[in-house]
Scaffold this active site. Structure first.
Site, mmCIF file in Angstrom:
data_model
loop_
_atom_site.group_PDB
_atom_site.id
_atom_site.type_symbol
_atom_site.label_atom_id
_atom_site.label_comp_id
_atom_site.label_asym_id
_atom_site.label_seq_id
_atom_site.Cartn_x
_atom_site.Cartn_y
_atom_site.Cartn_z
ATOM 1 N N ASN A 1 47.347 45.742 33.142
ATOM 2 C CA ASN A 1 47.216 44.658 32.137
ATOM 3 C C ASN A 1 47.787 43.400 32.217
ATOM 4 O OD1 ASN A 1 45.343 43.874 30.040
ATOM 5 N ND2 ASN A 1 46.131 45.447 28.493
ATOM 6 N N HIS B 1 37.269 41.312 28.210
ATOM 7 C CA HIS B 1 38.794 41.338 28.670
ATOM 8 C C HIS B 1 38.847 41.872 30.265
ATOM 9 C CE1 HIS B 1 43.106 41.144 28.731
ATOM 10 N NE2 HIS B 1 43.222 42.472 28.938
ATOM 11 N N CYS C 1 42.890 36.045 30.498
ATOM 12 C CA CYS C 1 43.048 37.192 31.219
ATOM 13 C C CYS C 1 42.458 37.196 32.612
ATOM 14 C CB CYS C 1 42.417 38.469 30.426
ATOM 15 S SG CYS C 1 40.616 38.279 30.253
#
Length: 467
Positions: free
Chosen positions: A408, A386, A92
């Site tokens: 995201n 994250h 991520c």
């Protein structure tokens, strides 16, 4: 005779069990009796137990007073771009970092559509982390195997996680390539098996290097052995991720896939120069909110870097008020921002909505979950897990944040068309890191960033890499 031996053995076991049960601090029969007495099931408990046995806890704890439609309007929003998907990998940090880099480029070139290759930089991230582990085994070769520093290198020889500091070091050292030049492979999208095998090989190599140090082999011989070992790791990465290109021909395209420029030959470094324009290191400051530690101080996480010759994770610890002011200023100027969160907490995955009131676990279990942010960090109950790209904020009449939005990297079908909306009360509790270009950082915070950092250990509960 055998029967007598069995009886004696049984008596001995009973005796030893009795001794163990009477040791101070153990769970005694009296304690268990008291616990059971306090927990005689009521009719409500039986009903709840039946419900929990057949349903998700989140479904039962969902606060239906907070389950209405989501306000998707944002008074300040950056330009939308395509949503990426990290799939079954912990990259991520790289996806969020690339979202920022490609947004910066396309803001200057409005008609261009740009996708960067995560597989390319991930190849070198894994190779560099392998070198970091092996060199760490050499540097700590005279320490015992159970030493904390030695175990740091052997426990997780490589991992997928990281921060924007790693993006900066890797781009500055290896450059960038377009996604179509080095596309994803199955193993870059699904990293667990390759990571397990490479980790096992690195532990084996690490023991061999420790043995060479113990036997007093020369630095030249040890480095030659390490180079051979890295050649094996390179080969494994080559087979699982692909061969990184050294040269390629590429033409920039618009959103319809039509070439906007003549095809040109690039190296990864010349392409990075085209897209980024200058070295990334020195152009940004990472700020964090860690209420356990004094604010307006600089901290550096020792041994936490992607390349052995790179930069440790360094940050300025600030209040959420200071962080929000800078974030709002940057977003108003169209700047997307690398940011990271404890994303699993109070997250309604189906709606792509994060709010502290999404679930009422306390009522379901007849208790109160009462730790504050500092206490949750200190006890490993919360920490950054994250990274996502901060893209929008909704402000009230007084200019205060009401809610935020991030891009995201879980695919365009997830949440709010690939995005996550979070209330400001959630943002303040579960947001941890923000990377700001220097032009959005006030002079007083730039001055703080020049302080000699306080060194902290990577075992600290807050310093998990973003995955």
């Amino acid at each position: 005779m055998k029967k007598q031996l069995y009886v004696l053995a049984g008596l001995l076991c009973m005796s030893l069990t009795g001794i163990a049960q009477t040791k101070d601090g153990g769970l005694t029969s009296d304690m268990l009796y008291s616990i059971r007495k306090d927990n005689k099931p009521t009719t409500t408990d039986r009903a709840l137990a039946n419900a929990i046995a057949a349903n998700s806890i989140n479904d039962l704890a969902k606060n239906h007073q907070n389950a209405g439609s989501i306000d998707t309007y944002f008074s300040v929003e950056t330009k939308k771009q395509s949503i990426t998907n990290q799939k079954s990998s912990g990259r991520c940090w790289m996806f969020s970092g690339f979202n920022v880099l490609r947004s910066d480029y396309t803001q200057k070139h409005d008609s261009i559509q740009l996708e960067l290759s995560q597989a390319y930089l991930f190849f070198y991230d894994q190779l560099e982390k392998a070198n970091l582990m092996l060199q760490g085994a050499i540097d700590t070769g005279k320490k015992p195997i159970d030493d904390q520093r030695v175990q740091f290198f052997f426990h997780h020889p490589i991992n997928d996680g990281g921060t924007f500091c790693g993006v900066a070091d890797l781009v500055d050292k290896y450059g960038l390539v377009p996604a179509e030049v080095m596309p994803e492979s199955y193993s870059s999208d699904n990293t667990s098996i390759a990571r397990m095998l490479i980790s096992s090989k690195l532990r084996e190599f690490g023991l061999q290097l420790r043995d060479m140090v113990e036997k007093g082999k020369s630095a030249s011989a040890i480095n030659k052995a390490k180079t051979r070992m890295l050649s094996q790791i390179y080969h494994m990465l080559q087979l699982t991720i692909g061969e990184p290109p050294q040269k390629f021909t590429y033409a920039f395209k618009n959103k319809d896939g039509r070439s906007l420029t003549a095809a040109k030959e690039y190296t990864p470094m010349s392409f990075a120069q085209e897209v980024v324009g200058k070295p990334l290191n020195g152009t940004f400051i990472m700020v964090m909110n860690d209420p356990r530690r004094p604010y307006n101080k600089v901290y550096e996480v020792e041994y936490d870097r992607h390349t052995y010759d790179g930069h440790n994770w360094r940050y300025v610890n600030l209040s959420m008020d200071d962080i929000e002011r800078m974030a709002i200023s940057a977003l108003k100027h169209g700047q997307k921002l690398y940011s990271s969160y404890d994303v699993g907490k109070m997250l309604d995955r189906k709606r792509g909505y994060a709010d502290t009131e999404n679930f009422d676990y306390g009522s379901l279990f007849d208790t109160v979950f009462g730790m504050d942010k500092a206490q949750r960090i200190s006890t490993f109950d919360s920490g950054s897990t994250h990274a996502m790209t901060l893209t929008a904020v909704d402000l009230d009449a007084q200019g205060k944040a009401v809610k935020w939005k991030v891009e995201n990297s879980w695919g365009a079908d997830w949440g709010q068309k690939g995005c996550l909306i979070m209330t400001d009360r959630w943002f303040r509790e579960y947001m941890f890191r923000l990377v700001l270009p220097m032009r959005f950082v006030p002079q007083n915070i730039r001055d703080i960033a020049k302080q000699t950092p306080v060194m902290v250990m990577p075992e600290d509960p807050l310093f998990l890499p973003d995955e």
